[in-house]
Design a protein around this motif. Sequence first.
Motif, mmCIF file in Angstrom:
data_model
loop_
_atom_site.group_PDB
_atom_site.id
_atom_site.type_symbol
_atom_site.label_atom_id
_atom_site.label_comp_id
_atom_site.label_asym_id
_atom_site.label_seq_id
_atom_site.Cartn_x
_atom_site.Cartn_y
_atom_site.Cartn_z
ATOM 1 N N ALA A 113 0.830 -1.208 0.000
ATOM 2 C CA ALA A 113 0.000 0.000 0.000
ATOM 3 C C ALA A 113 0.866 1.259 0.000
ATOM 4 O O ALA A 113 0.429 2.320 -0.447
ATOM 5 C CB ALA A 113 -0.925 0.005 1.204
ATOM 6 N N SER A 114 2.103 1.153 0.491
ATOM 7 C CA SER A 114 2.995 2.309 0.552
ATOM 8 C C SER A 114 3.726 2.567 -0.762
ATOM 9 O O SER A 114 4.404 3.583 -0.902
ATOM 10 C CB SER A 114 4.020 2.120 1.677
ATOM 11 N N CYS A 115 3.604 1.667 -1.736
ATOM 12 C CA CYS A 115 4.281 1.832 -3.025
ATOM 13 C C CYS A 115 3.412 2.680 -3.953
ATOM 14 O O CYS A 115 2.232 2.389 -4.154
ATOM 15 C CB CYS A 115 4.548 0.468 -3.649
ATOM 16 N N LEU A 135 -10.601 -8.461 10.260
ATOM 17 C CA LEU A 135 -9.480 -8.465 9.329
ATOM 18 C C LEU A 135 -9.751 -7.524 8.155
ATOM 19 O O LEU A 135 -8.853 -6.777 7.736
ATOM 20 C CB LEU A 135 -9.227 -9.881 8.816
ATOM 21 N N ARG A 136 -10.958 -7.554 7.647
ATOM 22 C CA ARG A 136 -11.314 -6.661 6.543
ATOM 23 C C ARG A 136 -11.127 -5.192 6.945
ATOM 24 O O ARG A 136 -10.542 -4.395 6.207
ATOM 25 C CB ARG A 136 -12.764 -6.883 6.122
ATOM 26 N N SER A 137 -11.649 -4.854 8.115
ATOM 27 C CA SER A 137 -11.557 -3.475 8.583
ATOM 28 C C SER A 137 -10.118 -3.054 8.794
ATOM 29 O O SER A 137 -9.709 -1.940 8.412
ATOM 30 C CB SER A 137 -12.355 -3.319 9.884
ATOM 31 N N ILE A 142 -5.405 0.071 7.037
ATOM 32 C CA ILE A 142 -3.954 0.132 6.852
ATOM 33 C C ILE A 142 -3.605 0.588 5.439
ATOM 34 O O ILE A 142 -2.600 1.281 5.213
ATOM 35 C CB ILE A 142 -3.287 -1.228 7.177
ATOM 36 N N VAL A 143 -4.426 0.232 4.450
ATOM 37 C CA VAL A 143 -4.189 0.691 3.079
ATOM 38 C C VAL A 143 -4.314 2.209 3.006
ATOM 39 O O VAL A 143 -3.488 2.897 2.402
ATOM 40 C CB VAL A 143 -5.173 0.014 2.104
ATOM 41 N N LEU A 144 -5.345 2.746 3.627
ATOM 42 C CA LEU A 144 -5.534 4.203 3.625
ATOM 43 C C LEU A 144 -4.417 4.915 4.376
ATOM 44 O O LEU A 144 -3.960 5.990 3.975
ATOM 45 C CB LEU A 144 -6.887 4.549 4.252
#
Length: 352
Positions: A113-115, A135-137, A142-144
Amino acid sequence: MSTLVAIRDAALNSGGDYSPAKEKAATRGVFNGRSPLLHRRIKLLLGGFKFKLLICFAFLSIVVWFSSKIGPFMEWNPHPDSSVFSPSRGGFTVLINTWKRNSLLKQSVAHYASCRGADAIHVVWSESDPPSNQLRSYLNDIVLKKSQTAHKPNFKFDLNEEDNLNNRFKPRPDLRTDAIFSVDDDVIVPCRTLEFAFSMWQSAPFTMVGFVPRMHWLDQKTNGMTQYKYGGWWSVWWMGTYSMVLSKAAFFHRKYLELYTNEMPRSIHDYVTKERNCEDIAMSLLVANATNTSPIWVKGKIYEIGASGISSLNGHSVKRNKCLNDFVALYGSMPLVPTNVKAVDARNEWLW
């Protein structure tokens, strides 16, 4: 005004007689008895332009060497140069294959997600129980949080109830990019290295571009049939030749998902399902058969963050040999094309 001139002028102005002997005596007092000739030589040496240039070159060499050693360890949460990726050049979809390793999955999703090039992250989920809401949440958050761009990667689970390695190559109708980066949940490729590999793929979008090279070697001929041997990393390192890059960390065009699922011989699907192995060899054969070209191996440090996988199990090489030869028999020929070419990012090399 130099010291010697000041001493000489003082002697003349005082009305005293000037002589070299008096000057030499006065000089001894100034330099505490050291030879003025030796002092001048040392001063010229230390102040010389060549000496300063040599010192600067040595210092820069040390800095470059030290940076090259610590660089890979500083790229877990990198901030890539904006010239490597721009919206006009498009991005790629990260396709993460996972199975009952949620702790590794969390690390992997957070990293990719940081790339900056990651347009979307899809997790191939092949468990009978769907991922928990917790896990979904967590992964959505974490992606955001980790994304370095205003355009946040699209995150989703691709759910499959059956545990089958063919699932990782199912077509995804909602993909927004042509480029697919296929990766296992325990493999971390630093963002800068990943972006370089993506630029290589853009120059050859219908071949496979990856970090884990392998080779097929001619083994023997029996009853007119050619047998091949699957060559692991050490054989590639020793001979400098490869013909595959494994899908545990590789770019390929999304059209190969369609070809793998709907055009590849069903017998190969069944083989992968039964053996629970060799889907990566099948994909390499598929792409080589479609293009008649070699893959591209990108030199770059990658990190395996989990325990040893199936490649460390007894009999792994024997199974891979059998897969390779059985698949070639189904194709009727050997489509893999060997090569010695390796893509290297010159920014990370001292000598090039």
